[in-house]
Design a protein around this motif. Sequence first.
Motif, PDB file in Angstrom:
ATOM      1  N   GLU A   1      -8.086   8.620   1.800  1.00 47.72           N
ATOM      2  CA  GLU A   1      -7.633   7.230   1.872  1.00 47.72           C
ATOM      3  C   GLU A   1      -6.512   7.051   2.886  1.00 47.72           C
TER       4      GLU A   1
ATOM      5  N   TYR B   1      -0.071   8.536 -11.211  1.00 47.58           N
ATOM      6  CA  TYR B   1      -1.435   8.411 -11.718  1.00 47.58           C
ATOM      7  C   TYR B   1      -2.162   9.753 -11.663  1.00 47.58           C
TER       8      TYR B   1
ATOM      9  N   ILE C   1       6.472  -1.558  -0.271  1.00 49.74           N
ATOM     10  CA  ILE C   1       5.167  -1.547  -0.938  1.00 49.74           C
ATOM     11  C   ILE C   1       4.474  -0.209  -0.739  1.00 49.74           C
ATOM     12  N   ILE C   2       4.563   0.335   0.448  1.00 46.33           N
ATOM     13  CA  ILE C   2       3.953   1.647   0.717  1.00 46.33           C
ATOM     14  C   ILE C   2       4.607   2.710  -0.154  1.00 46.33           C
ATOM     15  N   LYS C   3       5.924   2.720  -0.206  1.00 50.17           N
ATOM     16  CA  LYS C   3       6.629   3.723  -1.018  1.00 50.17           C
ATOM     17  C   LYS C   3       6.300   3.575  -2.499  1.00 50.17           C
ATOM     18  N   ARG C   4       6.205   2.343  -2.967  1.00 53.21           N
ATOM     19  CA  ARG C   4       5.849   2.118  -4.365  1.00 53.21           C
ATOM     20  C   ARG C   4       4.420   2.584  -4.653  1.00 53.21           C
ATOM     21  N   SER C   5       3.507   2.337  -3.732  1.00 51.40           N
ATOM     22  CA  SER C   5       2.127   2.762  -3.934  1.00 51.40           C
ATOM     23  C   SER C   5       1.999   4.286  -3.925  1.00 51.40           C
ATOM     24  N   LEU C   6       2.788   4.945  -3.083  1.00 45.70           N
ATOM     25  CA  LEU C   6       2.768   6.414  -3.050  1.00 45.70           C
ATOM     26  C   LEU C   6       3.299   6.997  -4.353  1.00 45.70           C
TER      27      LEU C   6
ATOM     28  N   SER D   1       3.292   5.447  -7.284  1.00 42.56           N
ATOM     29  CA  SER D   1       2.301   5.131  -8.317  1.00 42.56           C
ATOM     30  C   SER D   1       1.109   6.084  -8.243  1.00 42.56           C
ATOM     31  N   GLN D   2       0.678   6.397  -7.032  1.00 44.92           N
ATOM     32  CA  GLN D   2      -0.442   7.322  -6.852  1.00 44.92           C
ATOM     33  C   GLN D   2      -0.098   8.698  -7.406  1.00 44.92           C
TER      34      GLN D   2
ATOM     35  N   HIS E   1      -7.027  11.164  -2.094  1.00 49.68           N
ATOM     36  CA  HIS E   1      -5.877  10.415  -1.574  1.00 49.68           C
ATOM     37  C   HIS E   1      -5.681  10.679  -0.081  1.00 49.68           C
TER      38      HIS E   1
END
Length: 137
Positions: free
Chosen positions: A132, A95, A84-89, A91-92, A129
């Motif tokens: 965050e 974006y 999940i962390i890798k996917r969010s990174l 995606s960020q 980022h």
Amino acid sequence: MSKITNLVLITVAALSIDASARTSTLVDCTHLDSDHPQKAKRYLMCLDGNIELLERDRQAWINKLIMDTEELEKDTGNTQLMPIIKRSLLSQSRYMEDSCKWRYLKELPNSTSAAKVYKRCKIAFLQHHTKELKANF
């Protein structure tokens, strides 16, 4: 021998603290902002330097997050967190790139103005980022 080792360790620690302080200090580029091509080039180069510093700082926090998560996985056996962390990174990053790209395209055909908008956008996203990543929710 012990005194020399201590001196070396203190020196290395002082240099690393100095280096980390330098990486988080952005250069104020506003005085270089101009529509003149040569002056605009210096402004864009200044922004590039800030982007490099911010990307390096952001990557350091990402590395810390990943290392901390790996330790947590070892301690708890919870393997759901890392994907999940890798996917969010990812995606960020996508974006940020797309958000700045449409701002760039909106300024065309003035490529100098477009480059300024893109770089300022990227700086703002990187700062946000990193903030965050530093936050301990």
